[in-house]
Write a protein that holds these residues in place. Sequence first.
Motif, PDB file in Angstrom:
ATOM      1  N   LEU A 109      58.293  21.546  80.842  1.00  0.00           N
ATOM      2  CA  LEU A 109      57.732  21.457  82.192  1.00  0.00           C
ATOM      3  C   LEU A 109      58.030  20.137  82.900  1.00  0.00           C
ATOM      4  O   LEU A 109      57.895  20.056  84.115  1.00  0.00           O
ATOM      5  N   TRP A 110      58.428  19.113  82.141  1.00  0.00           N
ATOM      6  CA  TRP A 110      58.548  17.780  82.739  1.00  0.00           C
ATOM      7  C   TRP A 110      59.990  17.313  82.915  1.00  0.00           C
ATOM      8  O   TRP A 110      60.225  16.166  83.300  1.00  0.00           O
ATOM      9  N   ASP A 111      60.961  18.178  82.627  1.00  0.00           N
ATOM     10  CA  ASP A 111      62.360  17.760  82.707  1.00  0.00           C
ATOM     11  C   ASP A 111      62.740  17.232  84.089  1.00  0.00           C
ATOM     12  O   ASP A 111      63.522  16.285  84.214  1.00  0.00           O
ATOM     13  N   ASP A 112      62.222  17.852  85.140  1.00  0.00           N
ATOM     14  CA  ASP A 112      62.571  17.447  86.506  1.00  0.00           C
ATOM     15  C   ASP A 112      61.550  16.500  87.129  1.00  0.00           C
ATOM     16  O   ASP A 112      61.654  16.151  88.300  1.00  0.00           O
ATOM     17  N   ALA A 113      60.559  16.089  86.350  1.00  0.00           N
ATOM     18  CA  ALA A 113      59.532  15.179  86.871  1.00  0.00           C
ATOM     19  C   ALA A 113      60.076  13.758  86.948  1.00  0.00           C
ATOM     20  O   ALA A 113      61.013  13.384  86.234  1.00  0.00           O
ATOM     21  N   ASP A 114      59.473  12.964  87.826  1.00  0.00           N
ATOM     22  CA  ASP A 114      59.905  11.579  88.006  1.00  0.00           C
ATOM     23  C   ASP A 114      59.251  10.632  87.011  1.00  0.00           C
ATOM     24  O   ASP A 114      59.609   9.455  86.957  1.00  0.00           O
ATOM     25  N   VAL A 115      58.277  11.136  86.262  1.00  0.00           N
ATOM     26  CA  VAL A 115      57.545  10.286  85.319  1.00  0.00           C
ATOM     27  C   VAL A 115      57.447  10.971  83.961  1.00  0.00           C
ATOM     28  O   VAL A 115      57.712  12.172  83.831  1.00  0.00           O
ATOM     29  N   TYR A 116      57.053  10.181  82.966  1.00  0.00           N
ATOM     30  CA  TYR A 116      56.781  10.694  81.631  1.00  0.00           C
ATOM     31  C   TYR A 116      55.319  10.374  81.314  1.00  0.00           C
ATOM     32  O   TYR A 116      54.838   9.278  81.620  1.00  0.00           O
ATOM     33  N   VAL A 117      54.596  11.343  80.699  1.00  0.00           N
ATOM     34  CA  VAL A 117      53.153  11.198  80.488  1.00  0.00           C
ATOM     35  C   VAL A 117      52.794  11.504  79.036  1.00  0.00           C
ATOM     36  O   VAL A 117      53.314  12.459  78.446  1.00  0.00           O
ATOM     37  N   GLU A 118      51.907  10.674  78.478  1.00  0.00           N
ATOM     38  CA  GLU A 118      51.357  10.932  77.153  1.00  0.00           C
ATOM     39  C   GLU A 118      49.844  10.718  77.181  1.00  0.00           C
ATOM     40  O   GLU A 118      49.338   9.896  77.935  1.00  0.00           O
ATOM     41  N   VAL A 119      49.130  11.433  76.295  1.00  0.00           N
ATOM     42  CA  VAL A 119      47.699  11.217  76.087  1.00  0.00           C
ATOM     43  C   VAL A 119      47.524  10.681  74.669  1.00  0.00           C
ATOM     44  O   VAL A 119      48.014  11.277  73.707  1.00  0.00           O
ATOM     45  N   TRP A 120      46.822   9.539  74.554  1.00  0.00           N
ATOM     46  CA  TRP A 120      46.579   8.909  73.255  1.00  0.00           C
ATOM     47  C   TRP A 120      45.113   9.058  72.892  1.00  0.00           C
ATOM     48  O   TRP A 120      44.232   8.830  73.718  1.00  0.00           O
ATOM     49  N   LEU A 121      44.862   9.440  71.642  1.00  0.00           N
ATOM     50  CA  LEU A 121      43.511   9.740  71.178  1.00  0.00           C
ATOM     51  C   LEU A 121      43.229   8.972  69.895  1.00  0.00           C
ATOM     52  O   LEU A 121      44.008   9.042  68.939  1.00  0.00           O
ATOM     53  N   GLU A 122      42.099   8.270  69.875  1.00  0.00           N
ATOM     54  CA  GLU A 122      41.757   7.470  68.700  1.00  0.00           C
ATOM     55  C   GLU A 122      41.340   8.326  67.511  1.00  0.00           C
ATOM     56  O   GLU A 122      41.610   7.970  66.357  1.00  0.00           O
ATOM     57  N   LYS A 123      40.690   9.463  67.754  1.00  0.00           N
ATOM     58  CA  LYS A 123      40.070  10.236  66.678  1.00  0.00           C
ATOM     59  C   LYS A 123      40.775  11.568  66.435  1.00  0.00           C
ATOM     60  O   LYS A 123      40.821  12.428  67.317  1.00  0.00           O
ATOM     61  N   ASP A 124      41.268  11.740  65.228  1.00  0.00           N
ATOM     62  CA  ASP A 124      41.937  12.983  64.856  1.00  0.00           C
ATOM     63  C   ASP A 124      40.994  14.175  64.962  1.00  0.00           C
ATOM     64  O   ASP A 124      41.404  15.277  65.334  1.00  0.00           O
ATOM     65  N   ALA A 125      39.713  13.970  64.637  1.00  0.00           N
ATOM     66  CA  ALA A 125      38.756  15.078  64.651  1.00  0.00           C
ATOM     67  C   ALA A 125      38.618  15.704  66.030  1.00  0.00           C
ATOM     68  O   ALA A 125      38.248  16.875  66.149  1.00  0.00           O
ATOM     69  N   LEU A 126      38.914  14.946  67.085  1.00  0.00           N
ATOM     70  CA  LEU A 126      38.773  15.456  68.453  1.00  0.00           C
ATOM     71  C   LEU A 126      40.074  16.025  69.014  1.00  0.00           C
ATOM     72  O   LEU A 126      40.101  16.502  70.145  1.00  0.00           O
ATOM     73  N   SER A 127      41.132  15.988  68.228  1.00  0.00           N
ATOM     74  CA  SER A 127      42.425  16.435  68.761  1.00  0.00           C
ATOM     75  C   SER A 127      42.400  17.919  69.123  1.00  0.00           C
ATOM     76  O   SER A 127      43.004  18.330  70.124  1.00  0.00           O
ATOM     77  N   ALA A 128      41.691  18.745  68.336  1.00  0.00           N
ATOM     78  CA  ALA A 128      41.614  20.169  68.658  1.00  0.00           C
ATOM     79  C   ALA A 128      40.855  20.410  69.960  1.00  0.00           C
ATOM     80  O   ALA A 128      41.077  21.422  70.634  1.00  0.00           O
ATOM     81  N   THR A 144      45.995   8.443  66.834  1.00  0.00           N
ATOM     82  CA  THR A 144      46.208   7.193  66.099  1.00  0.00           C
ATOM     83  C   THR A 144      45.326   7.033  64.872  1.00  0.00           C
ATOM     84  O   THR A 144      45.610   6.220  64.005  1.00  0.00           O
ATOM     85  N   ARG A 145      44.183   7.754  64.801  1.00  0.00           N
ATOM     86  CA  ARG A 145      43.231   7.594  63.696  1.00  0.00           C
ATOM     87  C   ARG A 145      42.793   6.126  63.587  1.00  0.00           C
ATOM     88  O   ARG A 145      42.968   5.475  62.558  1.00  0.00           O
ATOM     89  N   GLY A 146      42.242   5.605  64.653  1.00  0.00           N
ATOM     90  CA  GLY A 146      41.837   4.202  64.671  1.00  0.00           C
ATOM     91  C   GLY A 146      42.987   3.346  65.155  1.00  0.00           C
ATOM     92  O   GLY A 146      43.575   3.612  66.209  1.00  0.00           O
TER      93      GLY A 146
END
Length: 287
Positions: A109-128, A144-146
């Motif tokens: 979905l982002w191939d033609d976008a002008d930006v790149y986006v990531e979401v970083w999460l400290e806790k693996d338990a909340l990834s779902a 990252t798990r901490g």
Amino acid sequence: MTVYEASPTNRRSTKTAMEELYSGLLAICSTMQPMTVRQIYYQATVQGLVEKTEAGYVRVQRALVHLRRTGRLPFSYIADNVRWQRKPETWRDPQDAMRATARFYRKALWDDADVYVEVWLEKDALSAVVYDVTDVYDVPLMVTRGYASLTFLHVAAETMRAIGKPTFIYHLGDYDPSGVNAAEKVESSLREYAHGLPITFERLAERPEQITAWNLPTRPTKTTDTRAKNFGEVSVELDAIDGPRLRKLVRDALDKHMPAEQLEVLKAAEQSEREWLESWASVGNAA
């Protein structure tokens, strides 16, 4: 010797209290699922179902086990991303592989976008809990798990450099000395290893104003933490934010780069391409 038997009234009152807890937990889960056990516990403390103690957490744990085993609570309502298995993908024959490709096809979905986006999460338990959103938007979820390892941070920065677009990082972590410091380390390391690539880093949660506005359950800051000096007396775990609110934070952030109407158009194209692949799979199967 006098033998005293348990009072029927006490048994009834205990049974009534447990049923009230079960009903309260079912109401929380049905409106906010999927959630981790710890998220449910925090919501239970807010609603006065249990006390905010380790004993209260254990009560919630045991109640959720009972509700799942008795079929009153769907297992899918409880998020658990800590336990998983590794297994290679295999197929019965080439036609089976073609059908699987068609079924799981996803458009970039982002191939033609002008930006790149990531979401970083400290806790693996909340990834779902968060993945429900990042999956739809085709955005990497970095867990990252901490504290993230230097290797993980270096590889992430190298990926950003290879893509070569201005990058937006949205971070979710605890509001405590280590959680805030871990986010700062992520930001500084990515900037260092990305060698001048434009990076916008935003801490989505938790922030002090959210604690007040949402009346989040707090805990005392650990005085044994060497980073606690000048931090303040109050800390909050990311788990204190309920699932729907956490997902909305992520969705609103991603919406800034890919509005809903644009996402809808791309998803329609994805479905069309998936149907094309399915038609080819059917032709191969017929042959």
